[in-house]
Design a protein around this motif. Structure first.
Motif, mmCIF file in Angstrom:
data_model
loop_
_atom_site.group_PDB
_atom_site.id
_atom_site.type_symbol
_atom_site.label_atom_id
_atom_site.label_comp_id
_atom_site.label_asym_id
_atom_site.label_seq_id
_atom_site.Cartn_x
_atom_site.Cartn_y
_atom_site.Cartn_z
ATOM 1 N N ASP A 1 -5.344 50.644 -60.909
ATOM 2 C CA ASP A 1 -5.114 49.238 -61.275
ATOM 3 C C ASP A 1 -4.109 48.584 -60.333
ATOM 4 N N VAL A 2 -4.462 48.571 -59.050
ATOM 5 C CA VAL A 2 -3.606 47.976 -58.022
ATOM 6 C C VAL A 2 -4.345 46.793 -57.411
ATOM 7 N N GLU A 3 -3.655 45.661 -57.286
ATOM 8 C CA GLU A 3 -4.273 44.456 -56.757
ATOM 9 C C GLU A 3 -3.446 43.882 -55.606
ATOM 10 N N ILE B 1 1.890 60.685 -58.655
ATOM 11 C CA ILE B 1 1.618 62.095 -58.865
ATOM 12 C C ILE B 1 0.303 62.218 -59.635
ATOM 13 N N SER B 2 -0.402 63.312 -59.431
ATOM 14 C CA SER B 2 -1.766 63.421 -59.937
ATOM 15 C C SER B 2 -1.849 63.294 -61.452
ATOM 16 N N GLU B 3 -0.859 63.850 -62.167
ATOM 17 C CA GLU B 3 -0.894 63.766 -63.634
ATOM 18 C C GLU B 3 -0.425 62.415 -64.161
ATOM 19 N N MET B 4 0.170 61.587 -63.299
ATOM 20 C CA MET B 4 0.633 60.269 -63.731
ATOM 21 C C MET B 4 0.609 59.313 -62.539
ATOM 22 N N PRO B 5 -0.591 58.801 -62.193
ATOM 23 C CA PRO B 5 -0.669 57.842 -61.087
ATOM 24 C C PRO B 5 0.183 56.605 -61.359
ATOM 25 N N VAL B 6 0.674 56.002 -60.303
ATOM 26 C CA VAL B 6 1.317 54.695 -60.430
ATOM 27 C C VAL B 6 0.261 53.699 -60.915
ATOM 28 N N GLN B 7 0.604 52.834 -61.872
ATOM 29 C CA GLN B 7 -0.436 52.028 -62.514
ATOM 30 C C GLN B 7 -0.008 50.586 -62.768
ATOM 31 N N ASN B 8 -0.996 49.702 -62.692
ATOM 32 C CA ASN B 8 -0.823 48.273 -62.956
ATOM 33 C C ASN B 8 0.220 47.655 -62.032
ATOM 34 N N ILE B 9 -0.146 47.604 -60.758
ATOM 35 C CA ILE B 9 0.740 47.083 -59.712
ATOM 36 C C ILE B 9 0.029 45.925 -59.020
ATOM 37 N N SER B 10 0.748 44.848 -58.709
ATOM 38 C CA SER B 10 0.115 43.757 -57.961
ATOM 39 C C SER B 10 1.045 43.225 -56.878
ATOM 40 N N PHE B 11 0.401 42.780 -55.790
ATOM 41 C CA PHE B 11 1.096 42.142 -54.673
ATOM 42 C C PHE B 11 0.394 40.816 -54.400
ATOM 43 N N SER B 12 1.148 39.726 -54.358
ATOM 44 C CA SER B 12 0.558 38.401 -54.161
ATOM 45 C C SER B 12 1.359 37.614 -53.129
ATOM 46 N N ASN B 13 0.642 36.978 -52.216
ATOM 47 C CA ASN B 13 1.259 36.127 -51.191
ATOM 48 C C ASN B 13 2.327 36.900 -50.414
ATOM 49 N N ILE B 14 1.869 37.927 -49.738
ATOM 50 C CA ILE B 14 2.750 38.775 -48.926
ATOM 51 C C ILE B 14 2.378 38.601 -47.463
ATOM 52 N N ASN B 15 3.382 38.440 -46.614
ATOM 53 C CA ASN B 15 3.165 38.369 -45.165
ATOM 54 C C ASN B 15 4.112 39.336 -44.480
ATOM 55 N N ASP C 1 -10.400 56.311 -48.695
ATOM 56 C CA ASP C 1 -10.743 57.728 -48.812
ATOM 57 C C ASP C 1 -10.634 58.129 -50.290
ATOM 58 N N ASN C 2 -11.757 58.490 -50.883
ATOM 59 C CA ASN C 2 -11.790 58.873 -52.298
ATOM 60 C C ASN C 2 -11.231 57.769 -53.199
ATOM 61 N N VAL C 3 -11.843 56.599 -53.074
ATOM 62 C CA VAL C 3 -11.464 55.427 -53.867
ATOM 63 C C VAL C 3 -12.667 55.020 -54.721
ATOM 64 N N SER C 4 -12.422 54.675 -55.969
ATOM 65 C CA SER C 4 -13.525 54.295 -56.841
ATOM 66 C C SER C 4 -13.218 53.011 -57.601
ATOM 67 N N ASN C 5 -14.307 52.292 -57.928
ATOM 68 C CA ASN C 5 -14.225 51.054 -58.704
ATOM 69 C C ASN C 5 -13.300 50.052 -58.018
ATOM 70 N N MET C 6 -13.807 49.498 -56.935
ATOM 71 C CA MET C 6 -12.983 48.638 -56.089
ATOM 72 C C MET C 6 -13.743 47.359 -55.735
ATOM 73 N N MET C 7 -13.028 46.240 -55.746
ATOM 74 C CA MET C 7 -13.590 44.964 -55.334
ATOM 75 C C MET C 7 -12.876 44.482 -54.075
ATOM 76 N N ILE C 8 -13.676 44.179 -53.050
ATOM 77 C CA ILE C 8 -13.154 43.585 -51.813
ATOM 78 C C ILE C 8 -13.793 42.209 -51.710
ATOM 79 N N THR C 9 -12.976 41.169 -51.866
ATOM 80 C CA THR C 9 -13.543 39.835 -52.056
ATOM 81 C C THR C 9 -12.741 38.748 -51.350
ATOM 82 N N ASN C 10 -13.421 37.651 -51.069
ATOM 83 C CA ASN C 10 -12.793 36.434 -50.522
ATOM 84 C C ASN C 10 -12.101 36.678 -49.182
ATOM 85 N N ASN C 11 -12.689 37.534 -48.369
ATOM 86 C CA ASN C 11 -12.095 37.824 -47.068
ATOM 87 C C ASN C 11 -12.845 37.070 -45.967
#
Length: 524
Positions: free
Chosen positions: A423-425, A395-409, A467-477
């Protein structure tokens, strides 16, 4: 002398065996019960009371069929069902009176006694290899009768009792439809404000409502049980609510709602008690039919934290891992770890974090009613024949935060959608979507996509859509397969998109730029 010693020894052994067989063990057939299917509530409850007066004991059910009404468990009591024992609960609603204090869908109220009920007790056990049948169909049919009525219908005596005994109950407006029924089915097992609970080995089937539902409890262990509630409404499997130190392992669950759900109270009532569910381990379980495999919420107003979910299989559930809430609930869901999960034939999302569960509402100031999802990490997950790989919706006043996904198929119809999050990785995540992009990210910031992609890129469809994304790293692809478009970016708010250490030899168009994208938004 030797003969005398032998006699003494025999007497000692005989005495010991007699004491062992009788001291603390009450065979229900010797306490006035029967195994012919004739109701014997009084005998069973009498045995519980008798054992309780002696400091505790085991109520033993040999093979056979038993019938009972609601049972009130006491401290230091074990219910033991031998192999071949079938304990059925009555279909007569009168056998669950008088009403007791319990928590129903996150609200404390007076209503029907749970089939097994304990309050302010400790050291309670249900174990064995027998079967316990709640005969829930009578309860399901009554709910259907009330909910499907074409117009007003006369209230039953039970509905009138509920109104009389729950004056002044507080609930949110959206819950009015549920309250208006004035009919609340009992849980199969609810321990209320208890500690040291063990449920082991037995099979529960045909629950009237939620099956295993400890509330305000400490130190709960549920292991090696089977729960089977086919084609039935709201018959969740295991639902700890506002509990601490819960251990769930080696269970097999197939139900008419969520398989395992972690809760802590609804809205104002949940915040009033303010007791989170915390220190929960869930491991080595299989989930078949069910709306969700392991679910957190939506009643999470008291907070939920320090949860681990590992080594589980979800085969045919509607969703896999589901965390849900809405504006108005309040509460914090945090410190969640999910690892080593296999999913197959998931009808909706394999993974979902959703703050719009109940209703679509407008943004409001941050208060105690604002739900928070943060510090949630998932790894080593495989999914096949999945409808949608995942969804994060804040939700706009409280974004979901500090989430990570690793080794997903994931082999899925649709990929991951991330909206209103920070803060999503994603690390080493492959999503083979058959339609649409593998990753759609909007209204988000502080994002890392590290070694992500698809083995089945679709012509004309970007693997990553921003779409409307800021401060993002796309790496090691390094896309292995011929890819038409790898990234499509748009949105006036999109900025600070960094591409580093990528190899795009197999990509025709690395970046497709939308009309609203600033020319300096992407840095290669």
């Amino acid at each position: 002398m030797k003969i005398k010693n032998i006699i003494i020894l025999l007497c000692f052994v005989t005495g010991f065996n007699t004491a062992f067989a009788n001291d603390g063990w009450l065979n229900i057939l010797k306490e006035g019960g029967n195994n012919k299917g004739v109701i014997c509530t009084q005998a069973i409850q009498g045995a519980i009371e008798k054992a309780s007066k002696n400091g505790g004991g085991t109520i033993f059910f040999p093979a056979g069929e038993y019938l009972t009404g609601a049972l009130k468990l006491k401290s230091n009591i074990t219910i033991y069902l031998d192999s071949g024992a079938l304990l059925k609960f009555s279909e007569n609603f009168d056998d669950y009176l008088p009403f007791v204090e319990m928590r129903y869908e996150g609200i404390v109220m007076q209503t029907f006694s749970p089939l097994f009920y304990a309050k302010d007790a400790e050291n309670i056990t249900i174990k064995g290899r027998g079967v316990i049948d709640g005969q829930g169909k009578a309860w399901w049919n009554e709910v259907y009768r009330i909910e499907t009525a074409k117009g007003p219908i006369p209230e039953t005596k039970y509905q009138k009792m509920w109104v009389e005994q729950n004056k002044g109950i507080v609930y949110s407006a959206y819950y009015q439809r549920t309250i208006d029924k004035h009919f609340f089915r009992p849980a199969f097992f609810q321990s209320y404000n208890c500690k040291n609970i063990l449920i082991e080995g037995v099979t529960f089937q045909n629950s009237p409502f939620w099956t295993i539902n400890p509330v305000f409890c400490d130190n709960v262990t549920i292991t090696g049980i089977t729960i089977f509630n086919p084609h039935s409404p709201n018959t969740d499997g295991i639902n700890p609510s506002s509990c601490r130190n819960v251990h769930i392992s080696n269970c097999h669950i197939s139900v008419g709602d969520d398989c395992i759900t972690i809760k802590s109270g609804r809205d104002e009532d949940g915040r009033k008690y303010g007791r989170p569910t915390e220190n929960v381990t869930i491991t080595n379980c299989t989930m078949l039919s069910g709306h969700g495999g392991v679910v957190i919420g939506s009643e999470m107003s008291g907070g939920i934290k320090k949860i681990t979910i590992s080594n589980c299989v979800f085969d045919g559930t509607d969703r896999g891992i589901r965390i849900k809430s809405a504006r108005g609930r309040g509460g914090v869901v945090e410190e969640i770890r999910v690892d080593n999960i296999v999913m197959k034939d998931i009808k909706e999302e394999a993974i979902v974090l959703n703050l719009f569960y109940d209703k679509d509402t407008k943004a409001e100031p941050v208060t105690e009613k604002t739900p928070i999802f943060r510090n949630i990490h998932m790894s080593n997950i495989t999914g096949s024949n999945v409808n949608k790989a995942g969804m994060i919706l804040g939700i706009s006043e409280m974004p979901v935060q500090n989430i990570s996904f690793s080794n997903i198929n994931m082999d899925a119809k649709e990929g991951f959608t991330v909206s209103t999050a920070t803060d999503v990785e994603f690390h080493d995540v492959k999503v083979n979507a058959s339609m649409g992009s593998s990753f759609k990210i909007s209204d988000a910031k502080n994002i890392i996509l590290d070694n992500v992609g698809s083995s089945t890129p679709i012509k004309g469809i970007p693997v990553i859509k921003l779409d409307n994304v800021s401060n993002m790293m796309i790496t090691n692809n390094f896309p292995f397969y011929a890819t038409d478009v790898f990234i499509e970016a748009d949105g006036a708010a999109t900025k600070g998109i960094y591409l580093k250490n990528n190899v795009f030899n197999n990509v025709s168009t690395v970046i497709k730029k939308g009309k609203d994208l600033d020319k300096n938004a992407i840095v290669e």
